[in-house]
Motif scaffolding. Structure first.
Motif, PDB file in Angstrom:
ATOM      1  N   GLU A   1      -2.984   4.784  -2.428  1.00  0.00           N
ATOM      2  CA  GLU A   1      -4.361   5.265  -1.714  1.00  0.00           C
ATOM      3  C   GLU A   1      -4.065   6.761  -1.630  1.00  0.00           C
ATOM      4  OE1 GLU A   1      -4.382   2.706   1.630  1.00  0.00           O
ATOM      5  OE2 GLU A   1      -4.173   0.673   0.398  1.00  0.00           O
ATOM      6  N   ARG A   2      -5.274   7.463  -2.013  1.00  0.00           N
ATOM      7  CA  ARG A   2      -5.016   8.694  -2.222  1.00  0.00           C
ATOM      8  C   ARG A   2      -5.625   9.489  -1.022  1.00  0.00           C
ATOM      9  NH1 ARG A   2      -1.214  10.544  -5.478  1.00  0.00           N
ATOM     10  NH2 ARG A   2      -1.140   9.394  -7.282  1.00  0.00           N
ATOM     11  N   LYS A   3      -6.186   8.904   0.021  1.00  0.00           N
ATOM     12  CA  LYS A   3      -6.850   9.647   1.466  1.00  0.00           C
ATOM     13  C   LYS A   3      -6.024   8.889   2.544  1.00  0.00           C
ATOM     14  CE  LYS A   3     -10.772  11.231   3.377  1.00  0.00           C
ATOM     15  NZ  LYS A   3     -12.301  11.458   3.450  1.00  0.00           N
ATOM     16  N   GLU A   4      -5.465   9.503   3.444  1.00  0.00           N
ATOM     17  CA  GLU A   4      -4.962   8.819   4.407  1.00  0.00           C
ATOM     18  C   GLU A   4      -6.066   8.450   5.599  1.00  0.00           C
ATOM     19  OE1 GLU A   4      -0.778  10.526   5.689  1.00  0.00           O
ATOM     20  OE2 GLU A   4      -2.036  12.241   5.443  1.00  0.00           O
ATOM     21  N   VAL A   5      -6.201   7.223   5.871  1.00  0.00           N
ATOM     22  CA  VAL A   5      -7.088   6.669   6.985  1.00  0.00           C
ATOM     23  C   VAL A   5      -6.081   5.695   8.010  1.00  0.00           C
ATOM     24  CG1 VAL A   5      -9.256   6.837   5.815  1.00  0.00           C
ATOM     25  CG2 VAL A   5      -7.870   4.778   5.651  1.00  0.00           C
ATOM     26  N   PRO A   6      -6.265   5.774   9.036  1.00  0.00           N
ATOM     27  CA  PRO A   6      -5.628   4.983  10.167  1.00  0.00           C
ATOM     28  C   PRO A   6      -5.793   3.458   9.591  1.00  0.00           C
ATOM     29  CG  PRO A   6      -6.703   6.634  11.406  1.00  0.00           C
ATOM     30  CD  PRO A   6      -7.314   6.362  10.010  1.00  0.00           C
ATOM     31  N   GLY A   7      -4.711   2.675   9.490  1.00  0.00           N
ATOM     32  CA  GLY A   7      -4.847   1.399   9.110  1.00  0.00           C
ATOM     33  C   GLY A   7      -5.040   1.068   7.643  1.00  0.00           C
ATOM     34  N   PHE A   8      -4.941   2.258   6.821  1.00  0.00           N
ATOM     35  CA  PHE A   8      -4.980   2.146   5.446  1.00  0.00           C
ATOM     36  C   PHE A   8      -6.079   1.410   4.988  1.00  0.00           C
ATOM     37  CE2 PHE A   8      -0.531   2.359   6.801  1.00  0.00           C
ATOM     38  CZ  PHE A   8      -0.446   3.727   7.026  1.00  0.00           C
ATOM     39  N   VAL A   9      -6.023   0.459   3.735  1.00  0.00           N
ATOM     40  CA  VAL A   9      -7.189  -0.265   3.396  1.00  0.00           C
ATOM     41  C   VAL A   9      -7.151  -1.731   3.891  1.00  0.00           C
ATOM     42  CG1 VAL A   9      -8.357  -1.116   1.294  1.00  0.00           C
ATOM     43  CG2 VAL A   9      -7.527   1.039   1.535  1.00  0.00           C
ATOM     44  N   GLY A  10      -6.044  -2.270   3.669  1.00  0.00           N
ATOM     45  CA  GLY A  10      -5.800  -3.731   3.954  1.00  0.00           C
ATOM     46  C   GLY A  10      -6.044  -4.163   5.245  1.00  0.00           C
ATOM     47  N   ASN A  11      -5.532  -3.325   6.196  1.00  0.00           N
ATOM     48  CA  ASN A  11      -5.819  -3.718   7.474  1.00  0.00           C
ATOM     49  C   ASN A  11      -7.206  -3.330   8.337  1.00  0.00           C
ATOM     50  OD1 ASN A  11      -3.283  -4.955   8.136  1.00  0.00           O
ATOM     51  ND2 ASN A  11      -2.390  -3.220   8.811  1.00  0.00           N
TER      52      ASN A  11
ATOM     53  N   GLU B   1       0.848  -1.055   0.163  1.00  0.00           N
ATOM     54  CA  GLU B   1      -0.111  -0.101  -0.132  1.00  0.00           C
ATOM     55  C   GLU B   1       0.875   1.066   0.022  1.00  0.00           C
ATOM     56  OE1 GLU B   1      -3.887  -0.904   2.270  1.00  0.00           O
ATOM     57  OE2 GLU B   1      -2.313  -1.357   3.415  1.00  0.00           O
ATOM     58  N   VAL B   2       1.053   2.039  -1.156  1.00  0.00           N
ATOM     59  CA  VAL B   2       1.524   3.216  -1.314  1.00  0.00           C
ATOM     60  C   VAL B   2       0.661   4.338  -0.803  1.00  0.00           C
ATOM     61  CG1 VAL B   2       2.885   4.633  -2.955  1.00  0.00           C
ATOM     62  CG2 VAL B   2       3.036   2.141  -2.925  1.00  0.00           C
ATOM     63  N   VAL B   3       1.065   5.166   0.312  1.00  0.00           N
ATOM     64  CA  VAL B   3       0.276   6.154   0.827  1.00  0.00           C
ATOM     65  C   VAL B   3       1.083   7.465   1.049  1.00  0.00           C
ATOM     66  CG1 VAL B   3      -1.832   6.659   2.440  1.00  0.00           C
ATOM     67  CG2 VAL B   3      -1.078   4.134   2.047  1.00  0.00           C
ATOM     68  N   PRO B   4       0.641   8.456   0.234  1.00  0.00           N
ATOM     69  CA  PRO B   4       1.374   9.553   0.472  1.00  0.00           C
ATOM     70  C   PRO B   4       0.584  10.582   1.653  1.00  0.00           C
ATOM     71  CG  PRO B   4      -0.055   9.893  -1.445  1.00  0.00           C
ATOM     72  CD  PRO B   4      -0.124   8.364  -1.038  1.00  0.00           C
ATOM     73  N   GLY B   5       1.680  11.141   2.438  1.00  0.00           N
ATOM     74  CA  GLY B   5       1.111  11.974   3.205  1.00  0.00           C
ATOM     75  C   GLY B   5       0.717  13.227   2.717  1.00  0.00           C
ATOM     76  N   ARG B   6       0.154  14.539   3.391  1.00  0.00           N
ATOM     77  CA  ARG B   6      -0.185  15.638   2.930  1.00  0.00           C
ATOM     78  C   ARG B   6       0.838  16.421   2.314  1.00  0.00           C
ATOM     79  NH1 ARG B   6      -3.708  16.076   7.479  1.00  0.00           N
ATOM     80  NH2 ARG B   6      -2.147  17.360   8.618  1.00  0.00           N
ATOM     81  N   ARG B   7       2.078  16.302   2.830  1.00  0.00           N
ATOM     82  CA  ARG B   7       3.276  16.820   2.325  1.00  0.00           C
ATOM     83  C   ARG B   7       4.116  16.062   1.061  1.00  0.00           C
ATOM     84  NH1 ARG B   7       6.408  18.754   7.100  1.00  0.00           N
ATOM     85  NH2 ARG B   7       7.588  19.902   5.568  1.00  0.00           N
TER      86      ARG B   7
END
Length: 320
Positions: free
Chosen positions: A180-190, A151-157
């Motif tokens: 994944e274009r929106k940060e959520v705790p645990g991301f998608v898989g978890n 899961e490749v998850v960029p931060g706001r910066r």
């Protein structure tokens, strides 16, 4: 970043970090591993030996695998010449904030800085860090040398070029990166895993089924299905030639009667229509026959592999 043999620094030699190190070395990369654990050399050696047969089955050259891995006494030494840093340390925002502030200072300015964080989005530990544009999440599933998703998850910066480079890097080691274009705790898989785990626990606690029986249900139904198609494609095919729209209109109401343990209100008709259109956009360009044929070939391949593995285990058990 070198396009031939980049150097990767692996920070943290727990289960995930050791698996990353084996994967990177298996693909011919130069690997530098650091961790304060006193048995670092033994742990790395054991992990490489254990992973070597798995890497060989993926068609990788494991000759000289250990020669491509070097131990570093501390972080500065590990990242000095790194093109990529893969952090796999404790799941603590304070720890990661201090570490990544140091990585920004001590790793080369071109180095991509990736975290294996399982739940903490990058923004939670990059506030106040200069040059946070090259920091982002690269979250694997255990063990990363076998399970392909990242899961490749960029931060706001995080800069967009860093996302592009991360995707290219993980593809170069035959992983399947999903941005994944929106940060959520645990991301998608978890989050998906956690939702299923909560329901599994509830069913066992209610006495509906025992743990072994629940696992048997998963392995012989959803586990098999989801090894070849995901929930949305599975539902799309479950609707027959009418696809996800037929599933939502004809079976959806009875499924909604099961209840939503999250307490979330039922979908409005407008929300349902948007979801139907999204699934149709994803899969509607291919015929039902084409999609089901591909699904069935993959599921038969999985069943054949499981049957062979079971036969091999029985053969080993009967050997004198």
């Amino acid at each position: 970043m070198s396009t031939t043999h980049p150097t990767v620094a692996v920070i943290g030699a727990g289960t995930i970090g050791l698996s990353w190190a084996a994967l990177f070395a298996g693909h011919g990369l130069r690997v530098r591993v650091t961790d304060p654990r006193p048995d670092l050399a033994e742990a790395v050696g054991a992990a490489l030996a254990e992973a070597a047969p798995h890497l060989a089955r993926q068609g990788l050259d494991t000759a000289g695998l250990a020669d491509r891995v070097r131990l570093a006494g501390e972080v500065t030494e590990a990242v000095r010449d790194a093109d990529v840093v893969q952090e796999s340390g404790p799941e603590s925002a304070a720890f990661k904030r201090a570490l990544f502030a140091r990585l920004v200072r001590e790793a080369p300015s071109h180095a991509l800085l990736l975290s294996s964080s399982s739940a903490l989005p990058a923004t939670t530990f990059t506030d106040g860090i200069d040059d946070a544009g090259r920091i982002l999440i690269g979250h694997p599933f255990n063990p990363p040398h076998l399970v392909p998703l990242v899961e490749v998850v960029p931060g706001r910066r995080t800069r967009e070029d860093s996302v592009t480079r991360a995707v290219a890097f993980y593809r170069s080691v035959r992983r399947v990166p999903v941005v994944e274009r929106k940060e959520v705790p645990g991301f998608v898989g978890n989050r998906l895993q956690n939702a299923l785990s909560r329901e599994a626990v509830r069913l066992v606690e209610q006495g509906v089924v025992g743990p072994a029986e629940l696992d048997m249900i998963m392995v012989n139904s959803l586990g098999l299905r989801w090894s070849t198609v995901g929930p949305f494609l599975g539902a799309h095919l479950g609707g027959g030639p009418g696809g996800y729209r037929h599933m939502a209109e004809h079976i959806g109401p009875s499924m909604r009667q099961l209840g939503d343990s999250s307490g979330r209100p039922a979908q409005t008709p407008e929300q349902t229509e948007r979801l139907i259109r999204a699934v149709e956009d994803a899969y509607g360009s291919r015929s039902y026959r084409d999609l089901t044929g591909e699904r069935d070939r993959k599921q038969l391949a999985v069943l054949d592999a499981l049957e062979q593995a079971t036969a091999d285990e029985r053969d080993q058990e009967t050997r004198p």
